[in-house]
Design a protein around this motif. Structure first.
Motif, mmCIF file in Angstrom:
data_model
loop_
_atom_site.group_PDB
_atom_site.id
_atom_site.type_symbol
_atom_site.label_atom_id
_atom_site.label_comp_id
_atom_site.label_asym_id
_atom_site.label_seq_id
_atom_site.Cartn_x
_atom_site.Cartn_y
_atom_site.Cartn_z
ATOM 1 N N CYS A 39 -36.915 18.375 -17.650
ATOM 2 C CA CYS A 39 -37.387 17.675 -18.858
ATOM 3 C C CYS A 39 -38.901 17.489 -18.902
ATOM 4 C CB CYS A 39 -36.696 16.317 -18.951
ATOM 5 S SG CYS A 39 -37.246 15.161 -17.666
ATOM 6 N N CYS A 44 -34.855 13.246 -16.290
ATOM 7 C CA CYS A 44 -33.669 13.913 -15.732
ATOM 8 C C CYS A 44 -33.572 13.823 -14.208
ATOM 9 C CB CYS A 44 -33.656 15.382 -16.157
ATOM 10 S SG CYS A 44 -34.957 16.355 -15.365
ATOM 11 N N GLY A 45 -34.675 13.651 -13.526
ATOM 12 C CA GLY A 45 -34.654 13.564 -12.054
ATOM 13 C C GLY A 45 -34.620 14.922 -11.363
ATOM 14 N N CYS A 47 -36.876 17.020 -10.840
ATOM 15 C CA CYS A 47 -38.087 17.328 -10.050
ATOM 16 C C CYS A 47 -38.268 16.358 -8.883
ATOM 17 C CB CYS A 47 -39.315 17.300 -10.955
ATOM 18 S SG CYS A 47 -39.639 15.642 -11.560
ATOM 19 N N CYS A 80 -43.100 15.698 -11.872
ATOM 20 C CA CYS A 80 -43.589 15.846 -13.253
ATOM 21 C C CYS A 80 -44.390 14.616 -13.688
ATOM 22 C CB CYS A 80 -42.440 16.125 -14.228
ATOM 23 S SG CYS A 80 -41.415 14.698 -14.597
HETATM 24 S S1 FES Z 1 -37.784 13.949 -14.325
HETATM 25 FE FE1 FES Z 1 -37.093 15.685 -15.401
HETATM 26 S S2 FES Z 1 -38.456 17.189 -14.663
HETATM 27 FE FE2 FES Z 1 -39.255 15.402 -13.814
#
Ligand code: FES
Ligand SMILES: Cc1cc2nc3c(=O)[nH]c(=O)nc-3n(C[C@H](O)[C@H](O)[C@H](O)COP(=O)(O)OP(=O)(O)OC[C@H]3O[C@@H](n4cnc5c(N)ncnc54)[C@H](O)[C@@H]3O)c2cc1C
Length: 336
Positions: A39, A44-45, A47, A80
């Motif tokens: 994302c 989304c977590g 990364c 990110c």
């Molecule tokens: S939290 Fe989704 S890419 Fe970093």
């Protein structure tokens, strides 16, 4: 500009530059390394990585589902969102191949090859390309054995200085690299290196350190001590260096010079052979004192041949003490 070491799951390390204004993910992509990302928004977590060392800003824009407060306290980050405020080391939960990168290769030539004793060889290699070689002290490279297709792993025994790095190598009778180094090798010969590799490297020093070396397992520690001599340490550091025979004991002058330069550093060296002339006999484990284990508030680093690493690990377990961190490297034989 800060240097970020990205450590991949398969042991490969790549260094990237990151400005204080860009996220670590943006810096990685700008330099052609596709670390896990979805994302780019802190939602989304995907990364999520672990920051092993360094100062950084976690950002304000992410949500708890992507990174919990507890995870952030433990050292997890969202690349990110993360912006570096110093050099950092970040563990990436994916292989280098998945991230479309690979270990780097370098060409260099032998600047010195010296037999320190019957059992131990000091090798230095130098080359313009090596001035771009960055590694974390404690890591290793794969050195190509000249005249063959084979490689052998060796830990750096020094930091890189003016395009030169060094190694401390056990002379294994009949061994491929050992035979090259004791027979054919001479200054000027070409060698290839691929790396750096490995998760055995010096972390930020947050508590006392106990360093345990078996034989040429001393190599990564002399590289670490060069770094510590540059930066100092507030915490006590003790090295116990064990070998089998008197002629295996090398680099004692260098260790003594570290003891003079690093305020909190001390060391002892012991020889296992009962016929030894050395004042301190026995195994490394016989010279670990309760103060070295500091009731568990200690980071232990252990390196040597596999049987020594296993014996020492077992000894520490038997003491009923769990060190805050326990890092080890086994010098396993490639041809075993
Ligand atoms: S939290 Fe989704 S890419 Fe970093
Ligand atoms: C991550 C990593 C880092 C390493 N770093 C270092 C380092 O800094 N310094 C260093 O000296 N070594 C290090 N090693 C070991 C090194 O990679 C080689 O295995 C070693 O130097 C032998 O290579 P060779 O080509 O001379 O012998 P080989 O041709 O590989 O072996 C010849 C024969 O000797 C046996 N043998 C190999 N090594 C040993 C041994 N240690 N004891 C007894 N028998 C053996 C083999 O099984 C084989 O039968 C490291 C290994 C690993 C995995």
């Amino acid at each position: 500009m800060h240097k970020i070491a990205l450590n991949f799951e398969d042991g490969v390390t790549r260094f990237i530059d990151a400005t204080a204004d860009e996220t670590v993910a943006d810096a990685a992509y700008r330099q052609g390394i596709n670390i896990p990302l979805d994302c780019r928004d802190g939602a989304c977590g995907t990364c999520k990585c672990f920051a092993e060392a360094g100062r950084y800003d976690l950002g304000q824009e992410y949500i708890e589902d992507a990174l919990s407060e507890e995870e952030a306290e433990q050292g997890y980050v969202l690349t990110c969102q993360m912006r570096a405020q110093s050099d950092c080391v970040v563990r990436i939960p994916a292989s280098s191949q998945v991230c479309k990168t690979e270990q780097s290769s370098y060409q260099a030539s032998i600047s010195a090859v010296r037999q320190l004793s019957d059992s131990t060889i000091a090798l230095s290699i130098k080359g313009e390309a090596l001035s771009r070689l960055a590694f974390l002290p404690g890591q290793y490279v794969n050195l190509g054995v000249p005249g063959s297709e084979q490689t052998r792993a060796y830990s750096f025994s020094s930091l890189q200085k003016d395009g030169e790095v060094s190694f401390l190598i056990r002379n294994v009778p009949g061994g491929l690299m050992s035979s090259f180094l004791t027979g054919l090798a001479k200054a000027g010969d070409s060698m290839t290196l691929a790396g750096p590799l490995g998760s055995f490297y010096l972390r930020e020093i947050r508590r006392p350190l106990l360093l345990l070396a078996g034989g040429t397992g001393l190599a990564p520690f002399t590289a670490m001590l060069e770094k510590i001599a540059e930066e100092g340490s507030e915490h006590p550091l003790h090295l116990i260096y064990g070998v089998t025979n008197d002629f295996d004991l090398v680099e004692l002058d260098r260790l003594q010079s570290f003891a003079e330069r690093i305020a909190n550093f001390s060391f002892s060296a012991c020889v296992a052979n009962p016929e030894s002339q050395h004042p301190l006999k026995g195994y490394v484990t016989q010279h670990i004192e309760p103060c070295h284990l500091n009731e568990g508030d200690v980071d232990v680093y252990l390196c040597g041949p596999p049987p020594m690493v296993e014996a020492v690990s077992q000894y520490i377990r038997e003491q009923g003490i769990t060190p805050a961190n326990f890092y080890y490297e086994k010098f396993a034989a490639a041809a075993a």
